[in-house]
Design a protein around this motif. Structure first.
Motif, short mmCIF file in Angstrom:
data_model
loop_
_atom_site.label_atom_id
_atom_site.label_comp_id
_atom_site.label_asym_id
_atom_site.label_seq_id
_atom_site.Cartn_x
_atom_site.Cartn_y
_atom_site.Cartn_z
N ARG A 61 0.83 -1.21 0.00
CA ARG A 61 0.00 0.00 0.00
C ARG A 61 0.86 1.26 0.00
O ARG A 61 0.61 2.20 -0.75
CB ARG A 61 -0.93 0.00 1.22
CG ARG A 61 -2.06 -1.00 1.13
CD ARG A 61 -3.12 -0.71 2.18
NE ARG A 61 -2.60 -0.84 3.54
CZ ARG A 61 -2.66 -1.96 4.25
NH1 ARG A 61 -3.20 -3.05 3.73
NH2 ARG A 61 -2.19 -1.99 5.48
N PHE A 64 2.45 1.75 -3.43
CA PHE A 64 1.49 2.22 -4.43
C PHE A 64 1.12 3.68 -4.18
O PHE A 64 0.97 4.47 -5.13
CB PHE A 64 0.24 1.35 -4.42
CG PHE A 64 0.47 -0.06 -4.91
CD1 PHE A 64 1.44 -0.32 -5.86
CD2 PHE A 64 -0.27 -1.11 -4.42
CE1 PHE A 64 1.67 -1.62 -6.31
CE2 PHE A 64 -0.07 -2.41 -4.87
CZ PHE A 64 0.91 -2.66 -5.82
N LEU A 65 0.94 4.06 -2.92
CA LEU A 65 0.63 5.46 -2.61
C LEU A 65 1.79 6.37 -3.01
O LEU A 65 1.56 7.47 -3.55
CB LEU A 65 0.32 5.61 -1.13
CG LEU A 65 -1.06 5.12 -0.70
CD1 LEU A 65 -1.14 4.99 0.82
CD2 LEU A 65 -2.15 6.05 -1.20
N ALA A 68 1.64 6.73 -6.72
CA ALA A 68 0.56 7.65 -7.09
C ALA A 68 0.99 9.10 -6.87
O ALA A 68 0.71 9.97 -7.70
CB ALA A 68 -0.70 7.34 -6.26
N THR A 82 -4.50 13.52 -4.96
CA THR A 82 -4.92 12.18 -4.60
C THR A 82 -5.64 12.18 -3.25
O THR A 82 -6.62 11.45 -3.07
CB THR A 82 -3.70 11.23 -4.53
OG1 THR A 82 -2.76 11.75 -3.59
CG2 THR A 82 -3.03 11.10 -5.87
N MET A 112 -5.21 5.98 -5.09
CA MET A 112 -4.33 5.32 -6.07
C MET A 112 -4.92 5.34 -7.48
O MET A 112 -4.43 4.65 -8.37
CB MET A 112 -4.07 3.88 -5.63
CG MET A 112 -3.39 3.75 -4.28
SD MET A 112 -3.15 2.01 -3.79
CE MET A 112 -4.05 1.97 -2.23
N ILE A 115 -2.50 6.00 -10.48
CA ILE A 115 -1.16 5.42 -10.37
C ILE A 115 -0.60 5.03 -11.75
O ILE A 115 0.61 5.06 -11.97
CB ILE A 115 -1.18 4.20 -9.43
CG1 ILE A 115 0.23 3.73 -9.11
CG2 ILE A 115 -2.03 3.07 -10.00
CD1 ILE A 115 0.28 2.64 -8.07
N ILE A 150 -1.05 -2.47 -9.80
CA ILE A 150 -1.61 -2.96 -8.54
C ILE A 150 -1.77 -4.47 -8.58
O ILE A 150 -1.50 -5.16 -7.60
CB ILE A 150 -2.95 -2.26 -8.24
CG1 ILE A 150 -2.70 -0.76 -8.02
CG2 ILE A 150 -3.64 -2.87 -7.02
CD1 ILE A 150 -3.95 0.07 -7.91
N ALA A 161 -8.66 -0.75 -5.08
CA ALA A 161 -7.77 0.21 -5.72
C ALA A 161 -7.54 -0.15 -7.19
O ALA A 161 -7.55 0.72 -8.07
CB ALA A 161 -6.44 0.28 -4.97
#
Length: 272
Positions: A61, A64-65, A68, A82, A112, A115, A150, A161
């Protein structure tokens, strides 16, 4: 008077059976002890496994954040974009009557949504003029790229997400991209984020245009009800437009504070 002679054979059999019963009882006690130990070991192993899974999911997580966030930087956006999308999506879902747990998960997963822009070349993301047909074709691939980044996951938040990344540009009438889904074939999370993203994108400056007034964008969303956007999602959004405006202003003030203090590092998406 005579007394009966004890049956020694029967007596020995009884003693033997008694010893066997005692041995079986001891074996059963040992078996219970071993079973309890095995259960305790299994429970400990399961706890350790669950802790490891949670740690890995948290790392995913966070990664991925951060991706993004990087994608927004490269697109000329503030990383607060975001965060704003997450807040708006959570408010819309609450207005729709979704459960608090689902709304909270949506607020995090929605951050996300873009992303996939990490896979689009800077020459396209940062272009100040209109995109060519080929550039637009490439740009429209960012939902697929995001969903692929993802990937498949058993964690509900990452599943959502990926779903949002893929479908937040689909239109209720089927005219969106990348899959041309329509109506309720578009996941609810994607329909909600589609409205939230539209509102936020048009009410903030971009490198190719200036922001539009908030009330103008609200009118545009109303006009697209049943076409680009799910009617129920639009109605839920408009019901709380005052909350959306207030949240937007609060986040703008937080953004100014972060810029003044160079406070972009850390858990910027957890500001509240």
């Amino acid at each position: 008077m005579t007394h009966p002679t004890p049956d020694t054979s029967l007596h020995r059999q009884i003693e033997r059976l008694t010893r066997q019963l005692e041995s079986l009882e001891a074996d059963r006690s040992n078996a219970h002890t071993l079973l309890d130990q095995a259960r305790a070991n299994l429970a400990r192993t399961e706890r350790e496994r669950d802790q490891a899974v949670r740690a890995v999911n948290q790392l995913r997580r966070d990664a991925f954040l951060n991706l993004a966030r990087d994608a927004e930087y490269r697109d000329g956006e503030s990383p607060m974009h975001t965060f704003r999308i997450g807040v708006y999506a959570g408010l819309i879902a609450t207005s729709l009557g979704c459960t608090p747990a689902w709304c909270e998960m949506l607020e995090r997963a929605a951050q996300m949504h873009d992303i996939g822009k990490i896979g689009i070349h800077d020459s396209i993301l940062s272009k100040t003029g209109p995109l060519t047909t080929e550039e637009w074709r490439i740009m429209r691939e960012h939902p697929r790229i995001g969903a692929a980044i993802i990937g498949q996951s058993t964690e509900p938040l990452l599943q959502m997400a990926g779903e949002i990344a893929l479908t937040h540009h689909e239109h209720y009438n089927g005219a969106g991209y990348p899959l041309g889904l329509c109506g309720n074939d578009i996941p609810l999370a994607g329909r909600i984020v589609g409205v939230a993203d539209f509102f936020d994108a048009l009410t903030h400056d971009r490198n190719y245009r200036k922001a539009l007034p908030v009330d103008t964008v609200l009118s545009m969303i109303r006009e697209r009800r049943g076409e680009q956007f799910d009617p129920q999602v639009v109605d839920a959004f408009l019901r709380i437009s005052s909350q959306i405006k207030a949240a937007r202003q609060r986040i703008i003030e937080q953004e100014r504070f972060c810029e003044a203090t160079e406070g972009w590092d850390g858990d910027w998406w957890m500001l509240a």
